[in-house]
Design a protein around this motif. Structure first.
Motif, PDB file in Angstrom:
ATOM      1  N   VAL A  27      71.078  20.060  64.469  1.00 24.88           N
ATOM      2  CA  VAL A  27      72.206  19.145  64.672  1.00 24.88           C
ATOM      3  C   VAL A  27      73.314  19.339  63.643  1.00 24.88           C
ATOM      4  O   VAL A  27      74.415  18.796  63.797  1.00 24.88           O
ATOM      5  N   THR A  28      73.032  20.059  62.569  1.00 21.39           N
ATOM      6  CA  THR A  28      74.048  20.497  61.609  1.00 21.39           C
ATOM      7  C   THR A  28      73.603  21.859  61.087  1.00 21.39           C
ATOM      8  O   THR A  28      72.476  22.309  61.350  1.00 21.39           O
ATOM      9  N   VAL A  29      74.484  22.489  60.324  1.00 20.01           N
ATOM     10  CA  VAL A  29      74.073  23.577  59.428  1.00 20.01           C
ATOM     11  C   VAL A  29      74.583  23.201  58.047  1.00 20.01           C
ATOM     12  O   VAL A  29      75.646  22.591  57.903  1.00 20.01           O
ATOM     13  N   MET A  30      73.806  23.557  57.007  1.00 13.98           N
ATOM     14  CA  MET A  30      74.119  23.118  55.641  1.00 13.98           C
ATOM     15  C   MET A  30      74.138  24.314  54.690  1.00 13.98           C
ATOM     16  O   MET A  30      73.178  24.560  53.947  1.00 13.98           O
ATOM     17  N   PRO A  31      75.225  25.079  54.698  1.00 14.43           N
ATOM     18  CA  PRO A  31      75.305  26.235  53.798  1.00 14.43           C
ATOM     19  C   PRO A  31      75.513  25.818  52.349  1.00 14.43           C
ATOM     20  O   PRO A  31      76.215  24.843  52.071  1.00 14.43           O
ATOM     21  N   LEU A  32      74.900  26.556  51.439  1.00 12.54           N
ATOM     22  CA  LEU A  32      75.073  26.270  50.017  1.00 12.54           C
ATOM     23  C   LEU A  32      76.409  26.816  49.532  1.00 12.54           C
ATOM     24  O   LEU A  32      76.868  27.879  49.971  1.00 12.54           O
ATOM     25  N   GLY A  33      77.028  26.064  48.621  1.00 11.45           N
ATOM     26  CA  GLY A  33      78.239  26.554  47.975  1.00 11.45           C
ATOM     27  C   GLY A  33      77.883  27.540  46.882  1.00 11.45           C
ATOM     28  O   GLY A  33      78.552  28.551  46.674  1.00 11.45           O
ATOM     29  N   ASN A  67      81.046  29.543  45.557  1.00 11.98           N
ATOM     30  CA  ASN A  67      80.993  30.996  45.401  1.00 11.98           C
ATOM     31  C   ASN A  67      81.010  31.711  46.748  1.00 11.98           C
ATOM     32  O   ASN A  67      81.228  32.917  46.804  1.00 11.98           O
ATOM     33  N   ASN A  68      80.728  30.951  47.814  1.00  8.97           N
ATOM     34  CA  ASN A  68      80.602  31.561  49.141  1.00  8.97           C
ATOM     35  C   ASN A  68      81.670  31.038  50.099  1.00  8.97           C
ATOM     36  O   ASN A  68      81.429  30.884  51.283  1.00  8.97           O
ATOM     37  N   ALA A  69      82.870  30.792  49.580  1.00  3.79           N
ATOM     38  CA  ALA A  69      83.910  30.159  50.387  1.00  3.79           C
ATOM     39  C   ALA A  69      84.262  30.972  51.634  1.00  3.79           C
ATOM     40  O   ALA A  69      84.491  30.409  52.713  1.00  3.79           O
ATOM     41  N   ALA A  70      84.304  32.292  51.511  1.00  2.71           N
ATOM     42  CA  ALA A  70      84.690  33.116  52.658  1.00  2.71           C
ATOM     43  C   ALA A  70      83.683  32.976  53.800  1.00  2.71           C
ATOM     44  O   ALA A  70      84.061  32.803  54.968  1.00  2.71           O
TER      45      ALA A  70
END
Length: 273
Positions: free
Chosen positions: A165-171, A181-184
């Protein structure tokens, strides 16, 4: 003021698995020095979704004794998480315990779970294969799965296709305070996703929280930066305001980035010497 009110009214509530929330800041319950600081910070942040590590509550780990009773769960929506699980099998078992915990706390219809599968003790990076395996099983069991992942656009798509129901990528790594660090890659995930994107982990200061929201993230999950601040309540409020400011800026639409200067005052009608 009229323009601000107009733009704010254009926004919609954060909706996850059919449930709506006015706050786009999720908060954690770990690393606080005491329950009073935790309660003060959560109140100041305006957060409605609060995540709790099920294994720590179940085992009464130091700093977590009485955690389930420390908050008014009629005010907060519990997000049980599978922190501490190293395999997909462990995570599925703990998720089931989390659903029972929600029922004990009076949230009978709460099937939410923040899915974490982390075998790496040094960098605390999530296992993409184990996360996908656990997500597929939990979706079959009727869970609303919010998976914590590396900022991998392909994995995010696979998890969405699996029914998350979501995705939660780490910054950046958990508790590191390194920011985005992973903005792109996060930008690509936001562009492709049709479910809410929640930036989780690594945010250290409000400017980074605002930056994540300006990218178009739907929500943030912040724990360490608030809990370990010298004044958690003040930092909680700051993060809440930054989340709102970043969201409003995203909706407002930023100006294009230009190579050269562009005068803010018109040149026509200028006085000549």
């Amino acid at each position: 003021m009229q323009t601000l009110e107009k733009n704010t009214q254009q926004d919609t509530a954060l909706t996850i698995a059919g449930r709506s929330f006015t706050s786009r800041l999720m908060t954690g319950t770990g690393k606080y020095r005491n329950f009073d600081e935790m309660r003060g910070a959560l109140t100041a942040s305006g957060s409605q979704i609060v995540t709790v590590a099920v294994r720590r509550v179940q085992t009464s780990a130091p700093g977590h004794e009485g955690l389930a009773e420390a908050l008014d769960w009629s005010h907060y929506w519990l997000l049980p998480n599978t922190a501490g699980c190293k395999t997909a099998e462990e995570a599925v078992r703990v998720a089931r315990l989390g659903r029972e915990l929600a029922k004990v706390l009076g949230q009978e219809d709460n099937n939410f779970v923040k899915l974490e599968v982390i075998p790496d003790a040094k960098y605390l990076l999530p296992d993409p294969i184990g996360t996908l395996e656990a997500a597929e099983q939990l979706v079959k069991e009727g869970f609303a799965v919010l998976p914590y992942i590396n900022a991998d656009p392909l994995l995010a798509r696979r998890l969405e296709e699996a029914g998350c129901v979501t995705v939660m990528p780490l910054g950046s790594p958990i508790g590191s305070g390194q920011g985005l660090n992973n903005a792109a890659n996060i930008r690509i995930i936001i562009e492709q996703a049709t479910v809410p994107v929640v930036v989780d982990a690594g945010i250290g200061v409000p400017s980074e929280a605002a930056q994540a929201m300006e990218l178009g993230a739907d929500a943030l999950l912040i724990n360490t930066a608030i809990a370990q601040a010298q004044d958690p309540a003040a930092m909680g409020r700051a993060m809440g305001l930054a989340c709102e400011a970043g969201r409003l800026a995203y909706l407002a639409g930023r100006i294009p980035v230009k190579t050269y200067a562009s005068a803010s005052s018109p040149l026509s009608g200028t006085v000549t010497p």
